[in-house]
Design a protein around this motif. Sequence first.
Motif, mmCIF file in Angstrom:
data_model
loop_
_atom_site.group_PDB
_atom_site.id
_atom_site.type_symbol
_atom_site.label_atom_id
_atom_site.label_comp_id
_atom_site.label_asym_id
_atom_site.label_seq_id
_atom_site.Cartn_x
_atom_site.Cartn_y
_atom_site.Cartn_z
ATOM 1 N N THR A 158 -16.781 -13.579 2.349
ATOM 2 C CA THR A 158 -16.125 -13.463 3.646
ATOM 3 C C THR A 158 -17.181 -13.631 4.737
ATOM 4 O OG1 THR A 158 -16.414 -11.104 3.395
ATOM 5 C CG2 THR A 158 -14.241 -11.950 2.931
ATOM 6 N N PRO A 159 -16.748 -14.026 5.956
ATOM 7 C CA PRO A 159 -17.711 -14.145 7.049
ATOM 8 C C PRO A 159 -18.373 -12.798 7.339
ATOM 9 C CG PRO A 159 -15.582 -15.063 7.658
ATOM 10 C CD PRO A 159 -15.397 -14.397 6.353
ATOM 11 N N VAL A 160 -19.647 -12.853 7.711
ATOM 12 C CA VAL A 160 -20.381 -11.621 8.001
ATOM 13 C C VAL A 160 -20.633 -11.555 9.503
ATOM 14 C CG1 VAL A 160 -22.489 -10.335 7.568
ATOM 15 C CG2 VAL A 160 -21.463 -11.680 5.750
ATOM 16 N N VAL A 161 -20.327 -10.406 10.101
ATOM 17 C CA VAL A 161 -20.590 -10.220 11.530
ATOM 18 C C VAL A 161 -21.428 -8.971 11.723
ATOM 19 C CG1 VAL A 161 -18.471 -11.361 12.267
ATOM 20 C CG2 VAL A 161 -18.449 -8.931 11.846
ATOM 21 N N HIS A 162 -22.198 -8.961 12.799
ATOM 22 C CA HIS A 162 -23.032 -7.795 13.104
ATOM 23 C C HIS A 162 -22.532 -7.187 14.395
ATOM 24 C CE1 HIS A 162 -25.804 -8.861 9.898
ATOM 25 N NE2 HIS A 162 -25.621 -10.110 10.277
ATOM 26 N N LEU A 163 -21.791 -6.106 14.262
ATOM 27 C CA LEU A 163 -21.153 -5.508 15.438
ATOM 28 C C LEU A 163 -22.164 -4.817 16.348
ATOM 29 C CD1 LEU A 163 -17.883 -4.009 13.946
ATOM 30 C CD2 LEU A 163 -18.177 -6.111 15.229
ATOM 31 N N GLN A 164 -23.297 -4.389 15.766
ATOM 32 C CA GLN A 164 -24.284 -3.662 16.572
ATOM 33 C C GLN A 164 -25.168 -4.626 17.369
ATOM 34 O OE1 GLN A 164 -24.055 -0.483 16.692
ATOM 35 N NE2 GLN A 164 -22.701 -0.127 14.958
ATOM 36 N N ASP A 165 -25.131 -5.892 16.985
ATOM 37 C CA ASP A 165 -26.017 -6.882 17.599
ATOM 38 C C ASP A 165 -25.333 -7.439 18.842
ATOM 39 O OD1 ASP A 165 -27.911 -8.726 18.110
ATOM 40 O OD2 ASP A 165 -27.423 -10.040 16.414
#
Lengths: 306, 459
Positions: A24-31
């Motif tokens: 699945t696509p990976v996202v960085h919410l903290q970035d």
Amino acid sequence: MCRFPRFLLAVALLLAGCGMAPATPVVHLQDLDPTLAAGAPGISPRPVLRVGVAPLLSPRESLLRYGPLIDYLGRRLDRQVELVLPRSHTEASDMVRSGAVQVAVVSSYAYVLGQKEFGMEALAVPVYAGLPTRRAYILVRRYSGIIQFSDLKGHTFAYTDPLSASGRLYPEAMVLGLKEPLDRFFERTIFVSSDDKALEALDQGLVDGAAVDGTMYDEAIRRDPDLQRRLRIIETSEPLGAPPLVVSPRMGSELKRQLQEALLELDQNAVGRSVLNRLRVDRFLKPDPAWYDPIRDLAGHPGGRL
Amino acid sequence: MKTPSLRLKLLAVVILLTMTLGVAVTVQLRTALLRTAGAELDKRSMSIAADLAMRVTDPLLTRNTIDLRDMLLEIPANNPDVRYALVVDGQGRLVAHTFQGGFPRDLLTQRPVQTGDKPDLMILRSDEGPLHDAAAPIVGGLAGYVRVGLTETHLLTSLRQVERLQIVTIVLVGLAALAAAYFWIFRLTRRIQDLSLAASRVGGGDLTALVPPGAPDELGILATAFNDMTRRLAAAGEAVRVKEQARTELLQKVLTAQEEERGRISRELHDEIGQALTGLIVGLKVVRGPEDAASLRDLAAQTLESVRRLSRDLRPAVLDDIGLVAALRRYTEDFTRLHQIEGSLQVVGPEDTRLASGVETTLYRVVQEALTNVARHSGARHFGVVLDLRSPLVQVIVEDDGQGFDPASPSTGMGLVSMRERAALVGGTVTIESRPGGGTTVYVKVPGEEGERAHSDCR
């Protein structure tokens, strides 16, 4: 005895395997990227032409109807054309005056005012049901006991917009015609910003009377034929010029010419006809100042701004 | 290595089963719940996005960004599962979002949004766990789209609570089941222990060891069978003891009888043979003429006859030479002659039948004993002996017309007892019918052995 635990292991693996998912696509919410603030304007490579459409309809309906016209103009003029939806007729008029939009569809009364105040120029007028004019209706609920305008005295009433000929100028002229004071004839008045909202407010009993553009009423009846039986027209105005497509006086004459040409030729090609179809308009005509004279007359009363 | 007890093994099986079941149910429930809750989260994210798309239409189209942002901020405030919400306009510009101090660029770059007019859902992986990201178009996609991302944190928390509760329940139920199983296994194995204890007592010779049979299950059947076995063993032991006693008594009697016989022979030798020989010696001293000599010859002849009779009584040679029938015939004739009691032997069946030597001797002695009793006690004038050789059960009947006696009276003589014992030695029986004044009949039944005739022929 030895096979039993192996069987259990297999079951456990099987159950655990069920939880697996494909990549699945990976996202960085903290970035967080601080440059991506909300509402950051995009950069357009092409010159932008902003088209304002006054709230004759709800924003959603405006987008659906004018969307194809915007796309068409963008292609025809080779410009980035954007649709801007002001919240009121006043705002639309101010946007033309200030240059926030170069092109706009404004109410007839706003046009009449703008023409007088800062030289607002009408490029084209939509033809609806064969006519570039339309009538204003005073509507009440059929079984409310109100059968003529004077019965509305002491009742509640819905205006559409302060700068609307059909939605404000006409009912006010009716009140004045009865030699009644504007501020005391109705028990209470509200501005509901668009014609379909005025119909809704009347239909649901929020007000006892409303003034709407005749074409809008016809459309509402087409959507909900039963509305005809629930509401009643008690007054009809003489033909008033339709809300025109106007430009700022500061617009260059070449662009103005191209724009007018594009609009007037809409009914001559298939794409243009589909655009007109979506607008529910027969075609566009060059405006005749005489169509707006009744509005000037209505606005000439003591409460008007002319 | 010590082998674990049956009790321990059964308990281990119960524990293993309970634990297996518990783990399987927990894993299965977790998977099912996770899947259901995940699907529920998907549905909710879609529904929130679709609802938001409707609501943001007007503020978005009229550029009312303040209202727009307020609307977005309401969403996570009312739905703790919502991690973020954002609005992108028709030109692909980010118009509003719920992040503070910037925006994670990944959300725009990593997540492709289909430009159709249908809501679309995608699972994203993030540094905060999986995200259920739903995108809903605004005005059919003309005015852009909204996106809502839901995290599983809340869901996992409640899932973990359910799981914890379930584990506690399973452990409690498992403990209860274990206690019940322990009680049941204890009862079961105690019966087995009882059985083995009783078995070892029986093995040690204690035949009074019985086991309470309990419920009529397999163990109950085993216990009943064990008790039956013990009872039969005890009965057999008792029979052996009785027989042993009888044998001892019999031996005693044989010895006594032998002494009696010896005494009789001694008396006869002394009284008859001795006296006759003394008479002969005295006669020989004073012999004067041929008359005396003739008298002495008669005396000598009488003495010889006495010696022969004595010898015949001791062991009738005829029995070995000419068989039971001839021997009995001779004996009855001798008996009639000696005691002046009329009687005869009648034989039914083939007279040349030869029985086993022991059987013939027994029958002969029993008849001898019976007739001796007739002579001694009955005062009869007639007797009869019937020998029936027809069936495998040889039968001898001795009857007289004497005074008779009461068979139940304890004064029944030694003779009857010895007759019974002799018959019993070859598997036979003796029955006596008598009443005072009504004569006496003795029935003797002895199993004869077929094929003895051929055997005797060979001899």
